[in-house]
Design a protein around this motif. Structure first.
Motif, PDB file in Angstrom:
ATOM      1  N   TRP A 147       0.839  -1.204   0.000  1.00  0.00           N
ATOM      2  CA  TRP A 147       0.000   0.000   0.000  1.00  0.00           C
ATOM      3  C   TRP A 147       0.874   1.253   0.000  1.00  0.00           C
ATOM      4  N   ILE A 148       1.928   1.234   0.813  1.00  0.00           N
ATOM      5  CA  ILE A 148       2.836   2.388   0.874  1.00  0.00           C
ATOM      6  C   ILE A 148       3.569   2.526  -0.456  1.00  0.00           C
ATOM      7  N   PHE A 149       4.073   1.406  -0.997  1.00  0.00           N
ATOM      8  CA  PHE A 149       4.842   1.423  -2.241  1.00  0.00           C
ATOM      9  C   PHE A 149       3.993   1.935  -3.405  1.00  0.00           C
ATOM     10  N   LEU A 150       2.711   1.534  -3.452  1.00  0.00           N
ATOM     11  CA  LEU A 150       1.818   1.960  -4.538  1.00  0.00           C
ATOM     12  C   LEU A 150       1.147   3.304  -4.223  1.00  0.00           C
ATOM     13  N   LYS A 151       1.583   3.922  -3.133  1.00  0.00           N
ATOM     14  CA  LYS A 151       1.045   5.207  -2.672  1.00  0.00           C
ATOM     15  C   LYS A 151      -0.479   5.181  -2.562  1.00  0.00           C
ATOM     16  N   GLY A 152      -1.008   4.018  -2.097  1.00  0.00           N
ATOM     17  CA  GLY A 152      -2.441   3.918  -1.841  1.00  0.00           C
ATOM     18  C   GLY A 152      -3.304   3.911  -3.085  1.00  0.00           C
ATOM     19  N   ILE A 156      -6.913   3.243  -3.056  1.00  0.00           N
ATOM     20  CA  ILE A 156      -7.205   2.078  -2.219  1.00  0.00           C
ATOM     21  C   ILE A 156      -7.317   2.588  -0.784  1.00  0.00           C
ATOM     22  N   SER A 157      -8.393   2.233  -0.113  1.00  0.00           N
ATOM     23  CA  SER A 157      -8.658   2.742   1.225  1.00  0.00           C
ATOM     24  C   SER A 157      -7.469   2.495   2.160  1.00  0.00           C
ATOM     25  N   PRO A 173      -4.164  -1.117   5.074  1.00  0.00           N
ATOM     26  CA  PRO A 173      -2.933  -1.168   5.880  1.00  0.00           C
ATOM     27  C   PRO A 173      -3.188  -0.927   7.366  1.00  0.00           C
ATOM     28  N   VAL A 174      -4.237  -0.137   7.697  1.00  0.00           N
ATOM     29  CA  VAL A 174      -4.527   0.123   9.111  1.00  0.00           C
ATOM     30  C   VAL A 174      -4.924  -1.177   9.815  1.00  0.00           C
ATOM     31  N   VAL A 175      -5.795  -1.961   9.162  1.00  0.00           N
ATOM     32  CA  VAL A 175      -6.228  -3.245   9.743  1.00  0.00           C
ATOM     33  C   VAL A 175      -5.025  -4.172   9.916  1.00  0.00           C
TER      34      VAL A 175
END
Ligand SMILES: [Zn+2]
Length: 255
Positions: free
Chosen positions: A61-66, A75-76, A80-82
């Motif tokens: 998620w971080i690499f694809l900048k969300g 992407i919500s 990554p929070v969960v």
């Protein structure tokens, strides 16, 4: 910290991340009743099948900048929070309880509470399956967590759920059946005293957050705040800090 304990804690962090990914699938699929139907993970917007390197917890998620690699739809941040939340709770569980049966029971409990929290936020429903899972989790605790006497677990199941049920009967609404069932299940896990602390934390935190949401005009009057997330917060805090709190209260009142 012994080497074995340290290794178990590090292992729990990584395994917690991986299981966190699975929890996202549960949160998405359980309310839709499609849990066993789909095999591949895909982008809900463009339908592109996700590759393994798009599904590395938190990091992808971080690499694809969300954003989706294919259609660049957002992407919500919830995903990554969960994953991170589950990893943190599993790490704390390993740290506090070591390589014990209780650590595994509480790991499953925390994951179940995370799934319940987000499903309750999305749908205002608490799935019966999750309540049932928590009830089943209490069974090993009757034997492995002897600091809570068996009758205290039964009393814990009743102490909040029965009054809530009676209030719901009299008032004809306002309190969700899911919240009542959740307090019953958590009561078996936590026992009498810790269930009371859990309920106290749930009520205070729900009041605070509800007040902030109203004042900041994020919600309108008459908005129904889902209580599941606050009960989960109370449950998690109580698992870690409940014994300490009970002992402090005992000392304070000379019991
Ligand atoms: Zn896409």
């Amino acid at each position: 910290m012994e080497l074995g304990h340290l290794l178990f804690t590090v292992f729990s962090a990584f395994f917690g991340l991986a299981v966190g990914s699975f929890l996202n699938v549960c949160i998405y699929r359980i309310p839709k009743g499609m849990f066993f139907k789909e095999k591949h993970s895909y982008c809900p917007k463009c339908g592109a099948t996700l590759k393994w390197y798009d599904m590395i917890p938190v990091f992808s998620w971080i690499f694809l900048k969300g954003r989706c690699r294919n259609c660049h739809e957002k992407i919500s941040a919830r995903y990554p929070v969960v994953e991170a939340l589950n990893a943190v709770l599993w790490t704390l569980s390993a740290y506090f309880f070591g390589l014990t049966a209780n650590a595994f029971v509480y790991d499953v409990l925390f994951s179940a509470l995370i799934v319940m929290t987000f499903i309750d936020i999305d749908t205002k429903e608490i799935p019966n399956g999750i309540v049932l899972l928590i009830i089943i989790l209490s069974i090993p605790l009757f034997f492995t967590a002897r600091d809570v006497i068996w009758w205290q677990r039964l009393a814990g199941a009743a102490v909040i759920s029965v009054p809530l049920y009676l209030i719901a009967l009299v008032s004809g609404g306002g309190i969700g059946g899911g919240d009542i069932k959740l307090f019953f299940a958590l009561g078996l896990v936590l026992g009498l005293y810790k269930t009371l602390i859990c309920a106290f934390i749930a009520i205070v935190s729900a009041g605070l957050i509800g007040g902030v949401l109203l004042i900041s005009k994020k919600v309108k009057k008459g908005f129904e705040l889902p209580l599941g997330p606050f009960i989960a917060l109370g449950g998690v805090l109580t698992v870690f800090l409940g014994d300490m709190t009970v002992n402090a209260l005992r000392a304070l009142f000379g019991l």
